[in-house]
Design a protein around this motif. Structure first.
Motif, PDB file in Angstrom:
ATOM      1  N   SER A  13       0.849  -1.191   0.000  1.00  0.00           N
ATOM      2  CA  SER A  13       0.000   0.000   0.000  1.00  0.00           C
ATOM      3  C   SER A  13       0.881   1.235   0.000  1.00  0.00           C
ATOM      4  N   TYR A  14       0.328   2.345  -0.480  1.00  0.00           N
ATOM      5  CA  TYR A  14       1.103   3.568  -0.619  1.00  0.00           C
ATOM      6  C   TYR A  14       0.429   4.723   0.112  1.00  0.00           C
ATOM      7  N   SER A  15       1.256   5.664   0.565  1.00  0.00           N
ATOM      8  CA  SER A  15       0.757   6.789   1.353  1.00  0.00           C
ATOM      9  C   SER A  15       0.466   7.998   0.466  1.00  0.00           C
ATOM     10  N   ARG A  16      -0.063   9.053   1.112  1.00  0.00           N
ATOM     11  CA  ARG A  16      -0.358  10.300   0.405  1.00  0.00           C
ATOM     12  C   ARG A  16       0.902  11.121   0.127  1.00  0.00           C
ATOM     13  N   GLU A  17       1.976  10.804   0.815  1.00  0.00           N
ATOM     14  CA  GLU A  17       3.221  11.554   0.636  1.00  0.00           C
ATOM     15  C   GLU A  17       3.807  11.278  -0.749  1.00  0.00           C
ATOM     16  N   LEU A  18       4.125  12.357  -1.469  1.00  0.00           N
ATOM     17  CA  LEU A  18       4.709  12.207  -2.793  1.00  0.00           C
ATOM     18  C   LEU A  18       6.174  11.783  -2.653  1.00  0.00           C
ATOM     19  N   LEU A  36      -3.297   4.858  -7.809  1.00  0.00           N
ATOM     20  CA  LEU A  36      -1.954   5.369  -7.542  1.00  0.00           C
ATOM     21  C   LEU A  36      -1.602   6.404  -8.596  1.00  0.00           C
ATOM     22  N   GLU A  37      -1.175   7.572  -8.155  1.00  0.00           N
ATOM     23  CA  GLU A  37      -0.694   8.595  -9.078  1.00  0.00           C
ATOM     24  C   GLU A  37       0.777   8.323  -9.358  1.00  0.00           C
ATOM     25  N   GLU A  44       1.983  11.267 -16.992  1.00  0.00           N
ATOM     26  CA  GLU A  44       1.255  11.308 -15.722  1.00  0.00           C
ATOM     27  C   GLU A  44       0.056  10.390 -15.830  1.00  0.00           C
ATOM     28  N   ILE A  45      -0.044   9.435 -14.921  1.00  0.00           N
ATOM     29  CA  ILE A  45      -1.167   8.521 -14.968  1.00  0.00           C
ATOM     30  C   ILE A  45      -1.776   8.369 -13.577  1.00  0.00           C
ATOM     31  N   ILE A  46      -3.040   7.999 -13.562  1.00  0.00           N
ATOM     32  CA  ILE A  46      -3.696   7.562 -12.336  1.00  0.00           C
ATOM     33  C   ILE A  46      -4.035   6.092 -12.554  1.00  0.00           C
ATOM     34  N   PHE A  59      14.488   3.948 -13.790  1.00  0.00           N
ATOM     35  CA  PHE A  59      13.466   4.817 -14.371  1.00  0.00           C
ATOM     36  C   PHE A  59      12.919   5.716 -13.274  1.00  0.00           C
ATOM     37  N   ASP A  60      13.261   6.998 -13.318  1.00  0.00           N
ATOM     38  CA  ASP A  60      12.809   7.938 -12.285  1.00  0.00           C
ATOM     39  C   ASP A  60      11.289   8.076 -12.315  1.00  0.00           C
ATOM     40  N   HIS A  61      10.671   8.020 -11.140  1.00  0.00           N
ATOM     41  CA  HIS A  61       9.226   8.209 -11.076  1.00  0.00           C
ATOM     42  C   HIS A  61       8.820   8.714  -9.697  1.00  0.00           C
ATOM     43  N   ASN A  62       7.772   9.519  -9.693  1.00  0.00           N
ATOM     44  CA  ASN A  62       7.141   9.988  -8.461  1.00  0.00           C
ATOM     45  C   ASN A  62       5.832   9.240  -8.285  1.00  0.00           C
ATOM     46  N   TYR A  63       5.426   9.039  -7.043  1.00  0.00           N
ATOM     47  CA  TYR A  63       4.195   8.288  -6.824  1.00  0.00           C
ATOM     48  C   TYR A  63       3.570   8.641  -5.475  1.00  0.00           C
ATOM     49  N   ARG A  64       2.262   8.519  -5.423  1.00  0.00           N
ATOM     50  CA  ARG A  64       1.505   8.677  -4.180  1.00  0.00           C
ATOM     51  C   ARG A  64       0.087   8.179  -4.422  1.00  0.00           C
ATOM     52  N   SER A  65      -0.619   7.886  -3.338  1.00  0.00           N
ATOM     53  CA  SER A  65      -2.019   7.504  -3.442  1.00  0.00           C
ATOM     54  C   SER A  65      -2.851   8.393  -2.535  1.00  0.00           C
ATOM     55  N   MET A  66      -3.955   8.878  -3.059  1.00  0.00           N
ATOM     56  CA  MET A  66      -4.818   9.773  -2.296  1.00  0.00           C
ATOM     57  C   MET A  66      -6.029   9.045  -1.718  1.00  0.00           C
ATOM     58  N   ASP A  67      -6.083   7.722  -1.862  1.00  0.00           N
ATOM     59  CA  ASP A  67      -7.216   6.983  -1.310  1.00  0.00           C
ATOM     60  C   ASP A  67      -6.727   5.675  -0.679  1.00  0.00           C
ATOM     61  N   ARG A  68      -7.629   4.964  -0.072  1.00  0.00           N
ATOM     62  CA  ARG A  68      -7.292   3.667   0.493  1.00  0.00           C
ATOM     63  C   ARG A  68      -6.906   2.734  -0.646  1.00  0.00           C
ATOM     64  N   ASN A  69      -5.775   2.051  -0.530  1.00  0.00           N
ATOM     65  CA  ASN A  69      -5.280   1.325  -1.689  1.00  0.00           C
ATOM     66  C   ASN A  69      -4.562   0.038  -1.309  1.00  0.00           C
ATOM     67  N   GLU A  70      -4.480  -0.835  -2.289  1.00  0.00           N
ATOM     68  CA  GLU A  70      -3.680  -2.051  -2.168  1.00  0.00           C
ATOM     69  C   GLU A  70      -3.269  -2.475  -3.575  1.00  0.00           C
ATOM     70  N   PHE A  71      -2.004  -2.828  -3.721  1.00  0.00           N
ATOM     71  CA  PHE A  71      -1.466  -3.204  -5.021  1.00  0.00           C
ATOM     72  C   PHE A  71      -0.702  -4.516  -4.916  1.00  0.00           C
TER      73      PHE A  71
END
Length: 233
Positions: A13-18, A36-37, A44-46, A59-71
């Motif tokens: 799971s991922y947090s809201r922190e970018l 996941l953003e 840029e994808i969601i 491969f450089d990438h930024n990521y965060r999730s703004m909702d409850r998630n599981e991957f």
């Protein structure tokens, strides 16, 4: 930079922190819940449950999730991967959904590393032969007018970066790729039908037979009528 020496298949799971990073291995992300953003250079994808996403090594990438998630995450050491891979946004059709199911079973059991390794090899092979959504769109719509912006939007790229990605992927620009498909279809229709030039030009999306003829001459150096006669004796 993160590294792995063996295949890892697990839920995360991922947090809201970018956050921003890259890793020495390839990574597949299969959404199970939430989204996941993901931001890369020019993209840029969601990521939601209708798609999965592949991140190549280094491969450089930024990521965060703004909702409850599981991957479901599959980390793949480089020795499983072909020499050059690029990021890929993949629609979860029946085959990829089945792959996700099998990986989920492997993540639950964690008993047979050999079967996970075999499944990972299958996944990386499928990665090489999978057709990106925008290229699939081209094959279904090449007889129509296709805007570069439309193709870029399908892959969530800025148009400038999309063109560079497309050429790296196919060896051609989008314009040339589409033109080649139309030319192949034009030759097929000239050789396999008795359709008039007007009918063929209409079928291929040209305004009229004159514009079709000019285009065909530019591509082949010969008028379509003459091409038909030469190839049909």
């Amino acid at each position: 930079m993160e590294t792995v020496n063996q295949v890892i298949c697990e839920k995360r799971s991922y947090s809201r922190e970018l956050k921003s990073h890259q890793h020495e291995f390839g990574q597949f992300l299969f959404p199970l819940q939430g989204s996941l953003e993901i931001q890369t250079k020019g993209q840029e994808i969601i990521l939601n449950s209708d798609y999965c996403f592949y991140l190549p090594p280094k491969f450089d990438h930024n990521y965060r999730s703004m909702d409850r998630n599981e991957f479901l995450i599959l980390d793949i050491p480089t020795h499983y991967l072909p020499d050059h891979t690029s990021s890929m946004y993949i629609q979860l059709d029946k085959q990829w959904a089945s792959i996700r199911y099998l990986l989920l079973e492997e993540a639950r059991s964690q008993e047979n590393t050999a079967s996970l390794a075999d499944l990972t090899r299958y996944v990386t092979n499928k990665l090489q032969i999978s057709i990106p959504p925008s290229i699939d769109y081209i094959h279904n719509h090449f007889k129509e007018s296709i805007r570069l912006e439309t193709l870029a939007k399908i892959e969530h790229y800025h148009p400038v970066y999309y063109s560079a990605w497309f050429k790296k992927r196919t060896g051609k620009s989008p314009k040339v790729y589409i033109s080649d498909l139309r030319l192949k279809e034009a030759k097929h229709l000239l050789n396999s039908t008795v359709w008039s030039m007007s009918k063929i030009s209409e079928e291929l999306g040209f305004e009229n037979s004159s514009s079709f003829t000019r285009w065909f001459v530019q591509c082949e150096g010969i008028a379509p009528q003459n091409y038909r006669m030469l190839n049909n004796g």
